[in-house]
Motif scaffolding. Sequence first.
Motif, PDB file in Angstrom:
ATOM      1  N   SER A 324      -5.268 -49.326  31.807  1.00 44.70           N
ATOM      2  CA  SER A 324      -4.910 -47.905  31.896  1.00 44.70           C
ATOM      3  C   SER A 324      -5.836 -47.054  31.041  1.00 44.70           C
ATOM      4  CB  SER A 324      -3.459 -47.703  31.463  1.00 44.70           C
ATOM      5  OG  SER A 324      -2.578 -48.419  32.307  1.00 44.70           O
ATOM      6  N   GLU A 325      -6.214 -47.561  29.856  1.00 50.82           N
ATOM      7  CA  GLU A 325      -7.142 -46.830  28.998  1.00 50.82           C
ATOM      8  C   GLU A 325      -8.498 -46.660  29.682  1.00 50.82           C
ATOM      9  OE1 GLU A 325      -7.520 -48.775  25.278  1.00 50.82           O
ATOM     10  OE2 GLU A 325      -5.490 -48.302  24.607  1.00 50.82           O
ATOM     11  N   ARG A 326      -8.928 -47.708  30.380  1.00 49.41           N
ATOM     12  CA  ARG A 326     -10.235 -47.659  31.034  1.00 49.41           C
ATOM     13  C   ARG A 326     -10.226 -46.734  32.245  1.00 49.41           C
ATOM     14  NH1 ARG A 326     -11.894 -51.399  33.591  1.00 49.41           N
ATOM     15  NH2 ARG A 326     -14.094 -51.583  33.060  1.00 49.41           N
ATOM     16  N   CYS A 327      -9.120 -46.749  33.003  1.00 55.62           N
ATOM     17  CA  CYS A 327      -9.057 -46.008  34.273  1.00 55.62           C
ATOM     18  C   CYS A 327      -8.483 -44.606  34.122  1.00 55.62           C
ATOM     19  CB  CYS A 327      -8.209 -46.772  35.287  1.00 55.62           C
ATOM     20  SG  CYS A 327      -8.845 -48.400  35.693  1.00 55.62           S
ATOM     21  N   GLY A 328      -7.727 -44.388  33.043  1.00 51.77           N
ATOM     22  CA  GLY A 328      -7.072 -43.105  32.886  1.00 51.77           C
ATOM     23  C   GLY A 328      -5.792 -42.979  33.682  1.00 51.77           C
ATOM     24  N   ARG A 329      -5.304 -44.071  34.238  1.00 49.91           N
ATOM     25  CA  ARG A 329      -4.047 -44.053  34.992  1.00 49.91           C
ATOM     26  C   ARG A 329      -3.470 -45.459  35.043  1.00 49.91           C
ATOM     27  NH1 ARG A 329      -4.630 -45.985  40.223  1.00 49.91           N
ATOM     28  NH2 ARG A 329      -2.758 -44.923  40.880  1.00 49.91           N
ATOM     29  N   ASN A 330      -2.179 -45.533  35.273  1.00 50.52           N
ATOM     30  CA  ASN A 330      -1.501 -46.828  35.343  1.00 50.52           C
ATOM     31  C   ASN A 330      -1.592 -47.386  36.758  1.00 50.52           C
ATOM     32  OD1 ASN A 330       0.983 -48.635  35.862  1.00 50.52           O
ATOM     33  ND2 ASN A 330       0.980 -48.428  33.633  1.00 50.52           N
ATOM     34  N   ARG A 331      -2.057 -48.646  36.879  1.00 51.01           N
ATOM     35  CA  ARG A 331      -2.205 -49.295  38.188  1.00 51.01           C
ATOM     36  C   ARG A 331      -1.397 -50.591  38.237  1.00 51.01           C
ATOM     37  NH1 ARG A 331      -7.998 -50.668  39.745  1.00 51.01           N
ATOM     38  NH2 ARG A 331      -7.980 -51.847  37.792  1.00 51.01           N
ATOM     39  N   SER A 332      -0.275 -50.648  37.531  1.00 55.88           N
ATOM     40  CA  SER A 332       0.432 -51.923  37.348  1.00 55.88           C
ATOM     41  C   SER A 332       0.856 -52.552  38.671  1.00 55.88           C
ATOM     42  CB  SER A 332       1.650 -51.730  36.447  1.00 55.88           C
ATOM     43  OG  SER A 332       2.555 -50.788  37.004  1.00 55.88           O
TER      44      SER A 332
END
Length: 408
Positions: A324-332
């Motif tokens: 999430s830190e790398r992408c700027g969004r949660n992709r769980s």
Amino acid sequence: MLGLPFSVYLPPYIAEGGAISVALVGLLFSLTTIWDGVVDPLIGTMVDRVRTGPGAHRRWMLLALLPLSLLLLALVTVGNQLPFAALFLMMVLFYSSYSLYEVAQLSWGSALVRTPADSALLYGMRDWFAKIALILAFAAPAAAQLLIPGLSLQGRIMAYASLFLLLVPIALFAIRRVPLRTVMAESGFGWRHEIRASLSFRPLMLLLGVQFLNSFAFGSLTSLFVFFAAAVLDLDRQSAVLLFASFIGGALASPLWTFLARRFGKPPMMMAMGLLIGGLLIATLAQQPRGLGQAVGFSLMLGTGFVGLLFIYSMLADLIPRDSERCGRNRSAFLFALLNLMAKFGVAAAIAVSYAALDLVGFDPRNGQAAARELHLIFALQPTAAWMAMIGLLIWMHRELGRIPVRL
């Protein structure tokens, strides 16, 4: 409950009905497996991007439960009488509902945990209950057949399905007991960037490789186990008992593995699991189990190592905040769907490779004794090689994670 047992009972049940040919039954399950693989990432993306307000994961699970239950009821009552097109449509809807429920639940778990110890406990207990569910699912048809002599295959699969339907209210109660958490939907950034973000996060790619190899090893064992029991152990009629014993072993060992994962970490314990099963399989080449008692003991010990998902799911939950830190969004949900996809690819590859290897050594199921030694070598060496390669990826993954700074 709707995983392995369903794939064991449903194909012969449909074939026995005679509405479609045996060849079409094989085509049906091949097409639905392909669909199941394609739809998982799409469902993961949907859960990530279209979830708002408190209890978002719960709503997806509740939305999936009703069609899942109704489609299961229809499949086990009239599924063996339906034409190919109707059955295919029904199974596509069934597996889509199943994937929605599972992906939503897995990503819900990552939202509930706060520390690596929490994730080990949550997914460890999930694995434990899954093992218990498998035991119940395989025991229900056997108990029904014992109580009702001459019970048809449809009767046995209905006993199995009835157990699932009886447990649905328990699932509904449990879902509603978990405290609500507010989840905000996050817009996507395009499939091209989605794929690029995944490929550039090396620990994630290594974990997907770990999932594939673990599933390949497990699929190798399950696809060859019946042949191994008949040709090598000479226990053809007891193969179901031995398979059942392996699930008992898994249920007994899951809490212990969970404790060890929380105490010593997940990658080291998953390496220990691979070494344990690999060593056990190699040992049978020197001294194979003799008689039913030793074979049951071997199956119990083998089952204690069937806990790979306990570690893999919780390791992904630990990676999600970094992703999430790398992408700027949660992709769980999307990431858990990818993990499920790799598991399905691993099992499918294992079945293909195992049967190709059997054909290469000239194994004939009608005369398994003639190539029993070759079968034994494939049964022991193929999954062991996969687990050893998996250990290599885990070591690599551990080193990669050590290079990533942890933000406080």
